[in-house]
Design an enzyme around this catalytic site. Structure first.
Site, PDB file in Angstrom:
ATOM      1  N   SER A 122       0.834  -1.214   0.000  1.00  0.00           N
ATOM      2  CA  SER A 122       0.000   0.000   0.000  1.00  0.00           C
ATOM      3  C   SER A 122       0.867   1.262   0.000  1.00  0.00           C
ATOM      4  CB  SER A 122      -0.891   0.026   1.249  1.00  0.00           C
ATOM      5  OG  SER A 122      -1.790  -1.044   1.238  1.00  0.00           O
ATOM      6  N   ARG A 144     -13.967  -6.441 -10.764  1.00  0.00           N
ATOM      7  CA  ARG A 144     -14.115  -5.838  -9.424  1.00  0.00           C
ATOM      8  C   ARG A 144     -14.940  -4.551  -9.494  1.00  0.00           C
ATOM      9  NH1 ARG A 144      -8.418  -6.316  -6.424  1.00  0.00           N
ATOM     10  NH2 ARG A 144      -9.641  -5.480  -4.689  1.00  0.00           N
ATOM     11  N   SER A 160     -13.517   1.386   3.328  1.00  0.00           N
ATOM     12  CA  SER A 160     -12.552   1.073   2.271  1.00  0.00           C
ATOM     13  C   SER A 160     -11.516   2.175   2.157  1.00  0.00           C
ATOM     14  CB  SER A 160     -13.279   0.920   0.927  1.00  0.00           C
ATOM     15  OG  SER A 160     -12.348   1.023  -0.132  1.00  0.00           O
ATOM     16  N   GLN A 184      -9.398   2.325  -0.202  1.00  0.00           N
ATOM     17  CA  GLN A 184      -9.255   2.698  -1.613  1.00  0.00           C
ATOM     18  C   GLN A 184     -10.285   3.752  -2.004  1.00  0.00           C
ATOM     19  OE1 GLN A 184      -9.340  -1.038  -3.754  1.00  0.00           O
ATOM     20  NE2 GLN A 184      -7.320  -1.629  -2.992  1.00  0.00           N
ATOM     21  N   ASP A 203      -7.020  -8.078   4.714  1.00  0.00           N
ATOM     22  CA  ASP A 203      -6.263  -8.935   3.788  1.00  0.00           C
ATOM     23  C   ASP A 203      -5.672 -10.160   4.480  1.00  0.00           C
ATOM     24  OD1 ASP A 203      -6.880  -7.111   1.833  1.00  0.00           O
ATOM     25  OD2 ASP A 203      -5.004  -6.005   2.052  1.00  0.00           O
TER      26      ASP A 203
HETATM   27  O1  SPQ Z   1      -4.927  -3.555  -4.535  1.00  0.00           O
HETATM   28  P1  SPQ Z   1      -5.833  -4.707  -4.234  1.00  0.00           P
HETATM   29  O2  SPQ Z   1      -5.834  -5.695  -5.348  1.00  0.00           O
HETATM   30  O3  SPQ Z   1      -7.226  -4.276  -3.877  1.00  0.00           O
HETATM   31  O4  SPQ Z   1      -5.179  -5.432  -2.950  1.00  0.00           O
HETATM   32  C1  SPQ Z   1      -5.656  -5.960  -1.706  1.00  0.00           C
HETATM   33  C2  SPQ Z   1      -4.694  -7.160  -1.354  1.00  0.00           C
HETATM   34  O5  SPQ Z   1      -5.115  -8.181  -0.832  1.00  0.00           O
HETATM   35  O6  SPQ Z   1      -3.506  -6.967  -1.599  1.00  0.00           O
HETATM   36  C3  SPQ Z   1      -7.122  -6.401  -1.721  1.00  0.00           C
HETATM   37  F1  SPQ Z   1      -7.386  -7.315  -2.541  1.00  0.00           F
HETATM   38  O7  SPQ Z   1      -5.464  -5.017  -0.638  1.00  0.00           O
HETATM   39  C4  SPQ Z   1      -6.196  -3.784  -0.513  1.00  0.00           C
HETATM   40  C5  SPQ Z   1      -7.001  -3.817   0.766  1.00  0.00           C
HETATM   41  O8  SPQ Z   1      -7.886  -4.910   0.806  1.00  0.00           O
HETATM   42  C6  SPQ Z   1      -5.196  -2.655  -0.473  1.00  0.00           C
HETATM   43  C7  SPQ Z   1      -5.759  -1.392   0.073  1.00  0.00           C
HETATM   44  C8  SPQ Z   1      -4.996  -0.122  -0.093  1.00  0.00           C
HETATM   45  O9  SPQ Z   1      -3.776  -0.154  -0.347  1.00  0.00           O
HETATM   46  O10 SPQ Z   1      -5.618   0.941   0.050  1.00  0.00           O
HETATM   47  C9  SPQ Z   1      -6.948  -1.350   0.763  1.00  0.00           C
HETATM   48  C10 SPQ Z   1      -7.802  -2.533   0.972  1.00  0.00           C
HETATM   49  O11 SPQ Z   1      -8.874  -2.506   0.032  1.00  0.00           O
HETATM   50  P2  SPQ Z   1     -10.263  -1.739   0.310  1.00  0.00           P
HETATM   51  O12 SPQ Z   1     -11.119  -2.091  -0.877  1.00  0.00           O
HETATM   52  O13 SPQ Z   1     -10.787  -2.329   1.568  1.00  0.00           O
HETATM   53  O14 SPQ Z   1      -9.992  -0.321   0.399  1.00  0.00           O
END
Ligand code: SPQ
Length: 427
Positions: A21, A120, A166, A168, A312
């Protein structure tokens, strides 16, 4: 691929790979800052390399001398039109955060990924960004990639109560809010990882966080920095669990990131009775060495505010629970269904093949333990975290296990199998 089995327990020291991240965000902030950003210990895994190439396509000069990465920042207004759609691979973080960055630019861009990423959900990001004035659409009017963003340099600030926890979605809105004129307020459902907020401050910007309320006033400018990325606690979690459940083990994981928004797994290990200690705690870089030994474990309940702090790690925590005495109930974790694969179903289906007593529920998993595991033919579902969890399960399984699509681990941890082998070699 035949998975590694342990014979003598896990022993030794391991520096886990850099945080995924933080590595993504270091490229993004570096690109949007004025001046040069130097990144030490950048994660050279497929997901972060997708971020790096996407910013190169947008005209940012990025050099890798094999040790450090140098990003020649172009400022918030310096990104250039790419001459083709940007391929983002498997990375949800890259595509969602870039949607927020690109929403306010004077250019248009199309972002797409591999089969997993293209399934997704993106509406969660598109809806708030549209309220800010962004022109953003999914393929055929739907919410899935390819996503096309026609930048609008006149973005409006937003007051937004997040319907899901989230990092993200939160980060995408923050990146757009940094470009809008005026003050935006974001209210989190639960606190999620805060690397974006921390990096804004590190790069000379300002953001206020009061409990679950985040306030950002735009427009802002950033100045290039030196970033040292700590080890990834999500990568460390596979070894934390491996040592806790494998007889005769004691390992030390070095320089593991311990940002409080990411340490839910340590809380759960403690609740379950795991035997571990933190040493060399570096408060400034939020990192520590963690030593963990074979442990006698008990079942627990995992739900509510802790979920985003270990989202995760839940597949490998489910494996941990198969070796604990009693029942473990994981709930409030429906977000697992929209990760690289449906991680609730994949975890239950694959661990069942190895003899676990595990049941998928609409928002989590119920696991009864302890249950001896046996070798089986299992699949990563092309999901790095499922693949790594199954290798850890294979360490303690009776008999041989075969993993389909082991190459998925390279998304976040290219040397994973080599590191497992190094810790299982007879000492
Ligand atoms: O980047 P990606 O594919 O979504 O990666 C994952 C992982 O397991 O490596 C989720 F599949 O991590 C995300 C995490 O679940 C990374 C992240 C971030 O760097 O901001 C936030 C989390 O996702 P979200 O959807 O809960 O914000």
């Amino acid at each position: 691929m035949e998975l590694v089995k342990q014979i003598h327990g896990l022993k030794g020291k391991l520096a886990v790979p850099a945080d995924k991240s933080i590595s993504h965000r270091s490229i993004m902030f570096g690109a949007l800052a004025q001046g040069t950003t130097t990144i030490h210990n950048f994660l050279r895994a497929e997901d972060c390399l997708s971020t790096l190439s996407a910013f190169k396509e947008l005209g940012v000069e990025i050099h890798d001398d094999g040790t450090t990465i140098t990003v020649e920042g172009v400022g918030f207004h310096g990104l250039q039109q790419a001459d083709k759609p940007l391929f983002i691979g498997n990375s949800g973080t890259t595509i969602r955060l870039m949607m927020g960055i690109l929403a306010g630019q004077r250019l248009s861009a199309t972002l797409y990924g591999d089969d997993s990423l293209n399934r997704r959900p993106m509406e969660r990001v598109m809806a708030p960004l549209r309220q800010m004035g962004a022109y953003i659409t999914g393929a055929y009017g739907k919410e899935f990639p390819p996503i096309t963003i026609d930048g609008n340099p006149q973005l409006r600030p937003l007051h937004y109560e997040m319907p899901i926890a989230s990092a993200q979605v939160k980060s995408a809105i923050i990146f757009a809010a940094l470009q809008a004129t005026g003050t935006s307020t974001i209210i989190e459902k639960e606190n999620s990882r805060n690397h974006t907020e921390e990096m804004i401050k590190q790069f000379g910007g300002s953001i206020e966080v009061d409990g679950k309320t985040i306030t950002v006033t735009g427009p802002q400018t950033f100045t290039g920095q030196t970033v040292t990325v700590p080890g990834d606690i999500s990568s460390a979690s596979f070894f934390l669990v491996a040592a806790a459940i494998t007889p005769n083990s004691e390992i030390t994981l070095q320089n593991v990131g311990i940002n409080a928004t990411r340490t839910g797994i340590l809380d759960v290990l403690k609740q379950m009775g795991a035997d571990f200690t933190l040493e060399n705690v570096d408060e400034k870089n939020q990192a520590a060495d963690i030593t963990i030994r074979t442990s006698s474990l008990k079942g627990t309940t995992i739900g509510g505010e802790i979920i985003p702090r270990l989202i995760d790690e839940l597949p490998v925590i489910a494996l941990l629970a198969t070796q604990a005495t009693g029942q473990t109930v994981i709930f409030d974790a429906e977000e697992l269904k929209v990760k690289e694969t449906n991680r609730i179903d994949a975890t239950a289906d694959e661990l069942k093949k190895m003899g676990a007593d595990i049941t998928a529920t609409p928002d989590g998993l119920i696991i009864n333990g302890p249950t001896p595991l046996h070798g089986a033919a299992v699949s990563s579902h092309q999901d790095h975290r499922i693949g790594m969890m199954l290798q850890v399960a294979a360490l303690i399984a009776q008999g041989t296990s075969e993993l389909e699509n082991p190459e998925a681990v390279a998304i976040s941890y290219p040397h994973f199998f080599a590191d497992v082998t190094a810790l299982t070699e007879e000492k």
